[in-house]
Write a protein that holds these residues in place. Structure first.
Motif, PDB file in Angstrom:
ATOM      1  N   GLU A  33       0.821  -1.202   0.000  1.00  0.00           N
ATOM      2  CA  GLU A  33       0.000   0.000   0.000  1.00  0.00           C
ATOM      3  C   GLU A  33       0.859   1.258   0.000  1.00  0.00           C
ATOM      4  O   GLU A  33       1.936   1.293   0.586  1.00  0.00           O
ATOM      5  CB  GLU A  33      -0.915   0.015   1.237  1.00  0.00           C
ATOM      6  CG  GLU A  33      -1.869  -1.171   1.300  1.00  0.00           C
ATOM      7  CD  GLU A  33      -2.693  -1.161   2.570  1.00  0.00           C
ATOM      8  OE1 GLU A  33      -2.516  -0.218   3.384  1.00  0.00           O
ATOM      9  OE2 GLU A  33      -3.506  -2.080   2.753  1.00  0.00           O
ATOM     10  N   VAL A  34       0.332   2.311  -0.651  1.00  0.00           N
ATOM     11  CA  VAL A  34       0.988   3.614  -0.623  1.00  0.00           C
ATOM     12  C   VAL A  34       0.451   4.393   0.576  1.00  0.00           C
ATOM     13  O   VAL A  34      -0.754   4.537   0.760  1.00  0.00           O
ATOM     14  CB  VAL A  34       0.713   4.406  -1.921  1.00  0.00           C
ATOM     15  CG1 VAL A  34       1.351   5.787  -1.847  1.00  0.00           C
ATOM     16  CG2 VAL A  34       1.255   3.645  -3.124  1.00  0.00           C
ATOM     17  N   VAL A  35       1.367   4.882   1.421  1.00  0.00           N
ATOM     18  CA  VAL A  35       0.988   5.636   2.615  1.00  0.00           C
ATOM     19  C   VAL A  35       0.880   7.117   2.243  1.00  0.00           C
ATOM     20  O   VAL A  35       1.798   7.693   1.659  1.00  0.00           O
ATOM     21  CB  VAL A  35       2.033   5.451   3.738  1.00  0.00           C
ATOM     22  CG1 VAL A  35       1.640   6.267   4.973  1.00  0.00           C
ATOM     23  CG2 VAL A  35       2.180   3.981   4.083  1.00  0.00           C
ATOM     24  N   SER A  36      -0.265   7.711   2.567  1.00  0.00           N
ATOM     25  CA  SER A  36      -0.453   9.139   2.304  1.00  0.00           C
ATOM     26  C   SER A  36       0.450   9.943   3.239  1.00  0.00           C
ATOM     27  O   SER A  36       0.440   9.756   4.457  1.00  0.00           O
ATOM     28  CB  SER A  36      -1.923   9.528   2.536  1.00  0.00           C
ATOM     29  OG  SER A  36      -2.098  10.910   2.336  1.00  0.00           O
ATOM     30  N   ILE A  37       1.239  10.852   2.655  1.00  0.00           N
ATOM     31  CA  ILE A  37       2.209  11.603   3.447  1.00  0.00           C
ATOM     32  C   ILE A  37       2.352  13.010   2.864  1.00  0.00           C
ATOM     33  O   ILE A  37       2.483  13.174   1.646  1.00  0.00           O
ATOM     34  CB  ILE A  37       3.574  10.854   3.478  1.00  0.00           C
ATOM     35  CG1 ILE A  37       4.580  11.559   4.390  1.00  0.00           C
ATOM     36  CG2 ILE A  37       4.126  10.646   2.097  1.00  0.00           C
ATOM     37  CD1 ILE A  37       5.828  10.728   4.657  1.00  0.00           C
ATOM     38  N   ALA A  38       2.294  14.022   3.721  1.00  0.00           N
ATOM     39  CA  ALA A  38       2.393  15.413   3.275  1.00  0.00           C
ATOM     40  C   ALA A  38       3.800  15.705   2.748  1.00  0.00           C
ATOM     41  O   ALA A  38       4.781  15.097   3.205  1.00  0.00           O
ATOM     42  CB  ALA A  38       2.061  16.357   4.431  1.00  0.00           C
ATOM     43  N   PRO A  39       3.938  16.623   1.788  1.00  0.00           N
ATOM     44  CA  PRO A  39       5.255  16.918   1.192  1.00  0.00           C
ATOM     45  C   PRO A  39       6.322  17.266   2.223  1.00  0.00           C
ATOM     46  O   PRO A  39       7.455  16.792   2.142  1.00  0.00           O
ATOM     47  CB  PRO A  39       4.964  18.099   0.261  1.00  0.00           C
ATOM     48  CG  PRO A  39       3.519  17.950  -0.093  1.00  0.00           C
ATOM     49  CD  PRO A  39       2.862  17.390   1.128  1.00  0.00           C
ATOM     50  N   GLN A  40       5.980  18.108   3.209  1.00  0.00           N
ATOM     51  CA  GLN A  40       6.972  18.517   4.203  1.00  0.00           C
ATOM     52  C   GLN A  40       7.369  17.348   5.101  1.00  0.00           C
ATOM     53  O   GLN A  40       8.537  17.205   5.490  1.00  0.00           O
ATOM     54  CB  GLN A  40       6.401  19.661   5.044  1.00  0.00           C
ATOM     55  CG  GLN A  40       7.465  20.560   5.647  1.00  0.00           C
ATOM     56  CD  GLN A  40       6.851  21.801   6.246  1.00  0.00           C
ATOM     57  OE1 GLN A  40       5.954  21.718   7.092  1.00  0.00           O
ATOM     58  NE2 GLN A  40       7.325  22.969   5.822  1.00  0.00           N
ATOM     59  N   VAL A  41       6.415  16.507   5.400  1.00  0.00           N
ATOM     60  CA  VAL A  41       6.691  15.308   6.194  1.00  0.00           C
ATOM     61  C   VAL A  41       7.607  14.369   5.400  1.00  0.00           C
ATOM     62  O   VAL A  41       8.534  13.771   5.954  1.00  0.00           O
ATOM     63  CB  VAL A  41       5.378  14.614   6.590  1.00  0.00           C
ATOM     64  CG1 VAL A  41       5.651  13.297   7.318  1.00  0.00           C
ATOM     65  CG2 VAL A  41       4.532  15.538   7.462  1.00  0.00           C
ATOM     66  N   PHE A  42       7.349  14.261   4.092  1.00  0.00           N
ATOM     67  CA  PHE A  42       8.208  13.447   3.234  1.00  0.00           C
ATOM     68  C   PHE A  42       9.649  13.959   3.270  1.00  0.00           C
ATOM     69  O   PHE A  42      10.598  13.194   3.421  1.00  0.00           O
ATOM     70  CB  PHE A  42       7.671  13.486   1.793  1.00  0.00           C
ATOM     71  CG  PHE A  42       8.421  12.591   0.836  1.00  0.00           C
ATOM     72  CD1 PHE A  42       7.934  11.338   0.511  1.00  0.00           C
ATOM     73  CD2 PHE A  42       9.611  13.009   0.254  1.00  0.00           C
ATOM     74  CE1 PHE A  42       8.633  10.507  -0.368  1.00  0.00           C
ATOM     75  CE2 PHE A  42      10.318  12.192  -0.611  1.00  0.00           C
ATOM     76  CZ  PHE A  42       9.818  10.944  -0.928  1.00  0.00           C
ATOM     77  N   ASP A  43       9.802  15.281   3.132  1.00  0.00           N
ATOM     78  CA  ASP A  43      11.139  15.886   3.128  1.00  0.00           C
ATOM     79  C   ASP A  43      11.871  15.640   4.447  1.00  0.00           C
ATOM     80  O   ASP A  43      13.082  15.391   4.477  1.00  0.00           O
ATOM     81  CB  ASP A  43      11.043  17.386   2.868  1.00  0.00           C
ATOM     82  CG  ASP A  43      10.535  17.700   1.468  1.00  0.00           C
ATOM     83  OD1 ASP A  43      10.655  16.832   0.587  1.00  0.00           O
ATOM     84  OD2 ASP A  43       9.993  18.805   1.267  1.00  0.00           O
TER      85      ASP A  43
END
Length: 568
Positions: A74-84
């Motif tokens: 599954e792909v986990v939904s993650i905000a751009p800043q959290v990803f960074d």
């Protein structure tokens, strides 16, 4: 060859050329050749395309280029800043990073409050299943900063300059599902775990090879990739397989953590991923336990993926195997319409390949269901066809465990020579002790033979083998009917309810519930189950049900049905 390796090779060749030019003619022509060659080397290095960079830790895959976080399939939904923020922590996992480091890298030096930073770190932890208390992946060091402490495996695919051109060594895919089990990576640093990991891969390979519908690459070929960073698509081409299973082993605090992932080597898509954590006690018992867990998880995933591939193909391109795959989910529906369509598809497959044993057994199953569920216009014809097809399947291949299991059930219900069918069902589970279908069918054979306790043990084993199987409703129903014959009516109700949650249209589940409720004097619930039974099987009568042979050795079940007031 990686980009770095190509660059190194280019530098070596240039150095040799320059050396030769030092001792040769120092003409303008020679210098022109050198400049042209130098430009060519640079262009050659530029043409190498480096694929997606992934950081893998436990059941997670962090794809930098696609900016995706995967948890298993599954792909986990993650905000751009959290990803960074997560990317920075993983990239700098060899050191402690301070609050100022994070703010400078992620927020470009803007003023950020401690509360905002804590909120973002908590979001990162939530995305990867970590907590501030547990800190499995992200460790907070007071007055120092933060560090990513999870074991990370870095992978990067290196594509050819012309990726559309398959290498000359690419093998043609077999005409059935194909898989290679790659050596599991030892991430513990403990040499003893190397033997454990290798032994487990051997066990998994052997277990998968017992499924005759699978083409499994031998261990010797798979282990040529041991210790190498592999491109899964390249492995698929070189070994001629559609699927690749890879994983890792890590020992910590008396436990062993095993992660595995199943990948479509043609598309690169992740089909399944999971993590198994066990106490490190008896190594061989642990290998067996994990092997069962892995195989029972990926086998139905493989089958469902193959079914999905078959259903997407155009009808004019279908083979006998594709018709077989299309027929399986129709049979699993356990409805009149589904059974009819499954039989039609099985017949088409037999027209193309009259010596296709599993499809002959499936067709026999369909005829048997027509008899048992009251779908048959001519029950005697259906009964004879079921038996004929079972014998045909056995004459083609009586060493295929799934074919043996199907034939055993058909003959148990349609003929009733229980001693012979028990021997066949026993042989099926010996041939493949990892087969859900073999254990499931064995359960029904023992149930028909009047051995309910043995039947329950077989159904339980089947459910353990494949806890998400689309046929679980049949196993739970079988357990329920066996519990009724043992007078364990509460357990029968629990099993019947589980069956209905899996498939609310299966008539046998309502018969089980109606009878069990009636025996307990829960008349309102018994009448409700009986009413639902008549909705899905309007022509049901108790006498017709007995004549079908639907429940041999089911005296208490029939008594319970009579108490509900169902038509005689």
């Amino acid at each position: 060859m990686t980009q770095t390796e190509l660059g190194s090779a280019a530098s070596d060749e240039m150095a040799q050329l320059k050396t030769r030019s030092t001792f040769g003619l120092h003409s303008l022509y020679q210098r022109l050749i050198l400049w042209v060659c130098e430009d060519a080397f640079l262009r050659r290095e530029d043409t190498v395309r480096v694929g997606n960079l992934r950081y893998c830790f436990e059941e997670f895959a962090f794809d930098i280029d696609r900016r995706e976080l995967h948890r298993r399939a599954e792909v986990v939904s993650i905000a751009p800043q959290v990803f960074d923020l997560l990317e920075y922590l993983i990239r700098n996992r060899e050191r402690v990073v301070s609050k100022d480091d994070l703010i400078k890298a992620v927020w470009n030096g803007r003023i950020v409050s401690d509360a905002a930073l804590t909120t973002r770190l908590n979001a990162v932890r939530a995305a990867i299943g970590d907590t501030g208390e547990e800190q499995r992946f992200i460790k907070t060091l007071p007055r120092k900063g933060f560090r990513f402490v999870g074991q990370v495996r870095e992978t990067r695919e290196v594509a050819d300059p012309s990726p559309s051109d398959a290498p000359e060594s690419a093998l043609t895919l077999p005409d059935k599902p194909s898989i290679a089990v790659l050596p599991f990576e030892n991430m513990s640093g403990d040499p003893e775990q190397e033997y454990f990991a290798d032994g487990m891969v051997e066990e998994i390979t052997t277990a998968l090879s017992r499924f005759k519908w699978l083409f499994v690459i031998a261990r010797n070929s798979s282990f040529t990739y041991k210790g190498k960073v592999v491109n899964v698509k390249q492995v698929g081409r070189e070994l001629g397989v559609r699927y690749v299973l890879e994983g890792s082993v890590r020992k910590a605090a008396g436990k062993v953590r095993i992660t595995g992932q199943l990948i479509d080597a043609v598309t690169g898509a992740h089909i399944w991923a999971d993590r198994f954590e066990r106490d490190l006690t008896d190594v061989f018992a642990l290998q067996d336990e994990v092997t069962v867990a892995v195989v029972s998880a990926i086998q139905p995933k493989l089958l469902l993926t193959e079914i999905a591939l078959a259903t997407r193909q155009r009808p004019e391109n279908l083979t006998a195997y594709d018709f077989f795959l299309r027929g399986l989910p129709q049979f699993n529906l356990a409805t009149r319409e589904g059974n009819t369509e499954a039989m039609r598809l099985a017949r088409r497959a037999l027209e193309l390949d009259p010596r296709f044993g599993p499809v002959a057994a499936l067709a026999g199953n369909c005829h048997m269901q027509n008899v048992l569920q009251g779908y048959a216009v001519d029950p005697q014809f259906e009964r004879k066809e079921a038996v004929r097809l079972a014998h045909l399947a056995l004459s083609i291949d009586d060493s295929d465990p799934d074919t043996l299991a199907r034939a055993a059930v058909i003959l148990a219900f349609m003929v009733g020579d229980c001693e012979s069918e028990i021997e066949m069902a026993d042989r099926a589970v010996v041939l493949n002790p990892n087969s859900f279908w073999a254990w499931h069918c064995r359960g029904w054979v023992y149930k028909v033979a009047g051995l309910p306790e043995d039947a329950i043990r077989n159904f339980e084993r089947a459910i353990r083998m494949s806890p998400v199987d689309p046929l679980l409703h049949r196993s739970f129903t079988g357990m329920g009917c066996a519990f009724i014959e043992l007078g364990r009516f509460d357990e029968a109700i629990a099993a019947g309810k589980k069956a209905l949650r899996q498939n609310p249209s299966f008539p046998t589940s309502y018969r089980c519930l109606a009878s069990a409720f009636a025996h307990l004097g829960r008349d309102a619930e018994a009448r409700e189950a009986a009413a639902r039974l008549l909705e899905v099987d309007p022509s049901f009568t108790i006498s017709a049900y007995i004549a079908r042979g639907g429940q041999s050795n089911s005296k208490l079940l029939i008594e319970g049905l009579r108490k509900t007031g169902l038509p005689e």
